[in-house]
Design a protein around this motif. Structure first.
Motif, PDB file in Angstrom:
ATOM      1  N   ALA A  96       0.815  -1.208   0.000  1.00  0.00           N
ATOM      2  CA  ALA A  96       0.000   0.000   0.000  1.00  0.00           C
ATOM      3  C   ALA A  96       0.853   1.264   0.000  1.00  0.00           C
ATOM      4  CB  ALA A  96      -0.931   0.004   1.218  1.00  0.00           C
ATOM      5  N   ARG A  97       2.071   1.155   0.536  1.00  0.00           N
ATOM      6  CA  ARG A  97       2.997   2.295   0.517  1.00  0.00           C
ATOM      7  C   ARG A  97       3.751   2.389  -0.812  1.00  0.00           C
ATOM      8  NH1 ARG A  97       4.103   0.136   5.778  1.00  0.00           N
ATOM      9  NH2 ARG A  97       6.018  -0.848   4.996  1.00  0.00           N
ATOM     10  N   GLY A  98       3.511   1.452  -1.711  1.00  0.00           N
ATOM     11  CA  GLY A  98       4.170   1.478  -3.009  1.00  0.00           C
ATOM     12  C   GLY A  98       5.527   0.820  -3.027  1.00  0.00           C
ATOM     13  N   GLU A  99       5.831   0.002  -2.041  1.00  0.00           N
ATOM     14  CA  GLU A  99       7.143  -0.642  -1.957  1.00  0.00           C
ATOM     15  C   GLU A  99       7.193  -1.923  -2.791  1.00  0.00           C
ATOM     16  OE1 GLU A  99       8.077  -1.197   2.167  1.00  0.00           O
ATOM     17  OE2 GLU A  99       7.661   0.911   2.659  1.00  0.00           O
ATOM     18  N   VAL A 100       8.413  -2.395  -3.036  1.00  0.00           N
ATOM     19  CA  VAL A 100       8.612  -3.704  -3.656  1.00  0.00           C
ATOM     20  C   VAL A 100       8.849  -4.700  -2.528  1.00  0.00           C
ATOM     21  CG1 VAL A 100       9.985  -5.116  -5.214  1.00  0.00           C
ATOM     22  CG2 VAL A 100       9.608  -2.695  -5.743  1.00  0.00           C
ATOM     23  N   VAL A 101       8.007  -5.702  -2.456  1.00  0.00           N
ATOM     24  CA  VAL A 101       8.162  -6.750  -1.444  1.00  0.00           C
ATOM     25  C   VAL A 101       8.852  -7.938  -2.097  1.00  0.00           C
ATOM     26  CG1 VAL A 101       7.001  -8.345   0.124  1.00  0.00           C
ATOM     27  CG2 VAL A 101       6.120  -6.006  -0.182  1.00  0.00           C
ATOM     28  N   ILE A 102       9.994  -8.345  -1.535  1.00  0.00           N
ATOM     29  CA  ILE A 102      10.714  -9.531  -1.988  1.00  0.00           C
ATOM     30  C   ILE A 102      10.623 -10.552  -0.866  1.00  0.00           C
ATOM     31  CG2 ILE A 102      12.925 -10.496  -2.732  1.00  0.00           C
ATOM     32  CD1 ILE A 102      13.727  -7.701  -3.621  1.00  0.00           C
ATOM     33  N   GLN A 103       9.956 -11.645  -1.160  1.00  0.00           N
ATOM     34  CA  GLN A 103       9.646 -12.603  -0.097  1.00  0.00           C
ATOM     35  C   GLN A 103      10.188 -13.986  -0.411  1.00  0.00           C
ATOM     36  OE1 GLN A 103       5.870 -12.226   1.879  1.00  0.00           O
ATOM     37  NE2 GLN A 103       5.497 -14.414   1.680  1.00  0.00           N
TER      38      GLN A 103
END
Length: 216
Positions: A96-103
Motif C-alpha cells: 500500500a505504501r508502493g514498496e517492492v516486497v521480496i519474499q
C-alpha cells in the motif's frame, strides 16, 4: 477470490516471491535483487515465511525445529496461520505504501511441501492459504529449480543443522520439486523458472531482466 496486488488496493507496490527447494539459493538471490532495486531508487521490504513477523518467528521455531512429531495437517495450518498474520501486518501495508516486497517462500511452498511432500493434496492446501491471505498472489514468482540431490550436496557442504523439512528423505524432496515445476507450468505468466545450477551472477541477471520488465 484471488486478488492481484492492484485489485488488493495497493498503490504502486510490487509483490515478488522466490521459491524452490532447500539449497537452491533463494536467500542469495533475494539479497542481490533487493540491492539492485535499491540502486534503482526503489524502497524494498525483504521478508520471509515463516518468520517475517514476531509471531512468525515463534511459529517458525515450532514448524522447523520442534523435536517431536507434528501432524501433517497441523503443520499446514501453522504455516497458514503465519501467512495470514504476515500478509495482513507486513506485506499488505508495504504494498500500500508502493514498496517492492521480496519474499522468500509463499503459498507455492505450502502447496509443494505440505500438499505434495506431505501428500495432503495441493489444491486443498492452496485454498487454505488463499483463505488465510484473502486471495493475494504475487506479481512474479521466481522458481529456482535444482535437482534435489544437488541441493542436498549444497546443504551438506554448508555443514548446517538441518531443520525438520531439510532432513526429509530424497523422495520427499523429489515430490516437492515436481510440484513446484507443475505450478510453474500451470501459471507461466506468473512464474520465472531459472536453472539454479547456473552461476550466481547469471541467475541474478535473468531475474533482474524479468523484474525490470515488470516495473516498466
Amino acid at each position: 477470490m484471488v486478488e492481484s496486488v492492484e485489485t488488493a488496493g495497493a498503490a504502486s507496490g510490487v509483490f515478488i516471491t522466490l521459491e524452490g527447494g532447500d539449497g537452491s539459493g533463494k536467500t542469495t538471490q533475494s539479497e542481490l535483487l533487493a540491492s539492485w532495486l535499491g540502486e534503482q531508487g526503489r524502497t524494498v521490504l525483504r521478508t520471509r515465511e515463516p518468520g517475517g513477523t514476531e509471531v512468525g518467528v515463534e511459529i517458525r521455531e515450532i514448524v522447523l525445529h520442534h523435536r517431536g512429531h507434528i501432524a501433517a495437517r497441523a503443520e499446514a495450518l501453522l504455516y497458514a496461520a503465519d501467512r495470514a498474520h504476515h500478509i495482513e501486518t507486513a506485506v499488505r501495508p508495504a504494498l500500500a505504501r508502493g514498496e517492492v516486497v521480496i519474499q522468500d517462500r509463499y503459498i507455492d511452498s505450502s502447496v509443494a511441501y505440505q500438499g505434495a511432500g506431505r501428500v495432503l493434496g495441493g489444491e486443498e492446501v492452496r485454498q487454505l492459504s488463499l483463505w488465510a491471505t484473502e486471495g493475494l498472489l504475487p506479481d512474479l514468482t521466481v522458481l529456482l529449480d535444482l535437482d534435489e540431490t544437488v541441493a542436498r550436496g549444497r546443504l551438506d557442504a554448508a555443514e548446517k543443522r538441518f531443520d525438520r523439512l531439510e532432513a526429509e528423505k530424497g523422495a520427499f524432496h523429489a515430490r516437492v520439486r515436481e510440484a513446484f515445476l507443475a505450478l510453474a507450468a500451470a501459471e507461466p505468466e506468473r512464474f520465472l523458472v531459472v536453472d539454479a545450477a547456473l552461476p550466481v551472477d547469471e541467475i541474478a541477471a535473468l531475474i533482474r531482466a524479468r523484474v525490470a520488465a515488470l516495473l516498466d
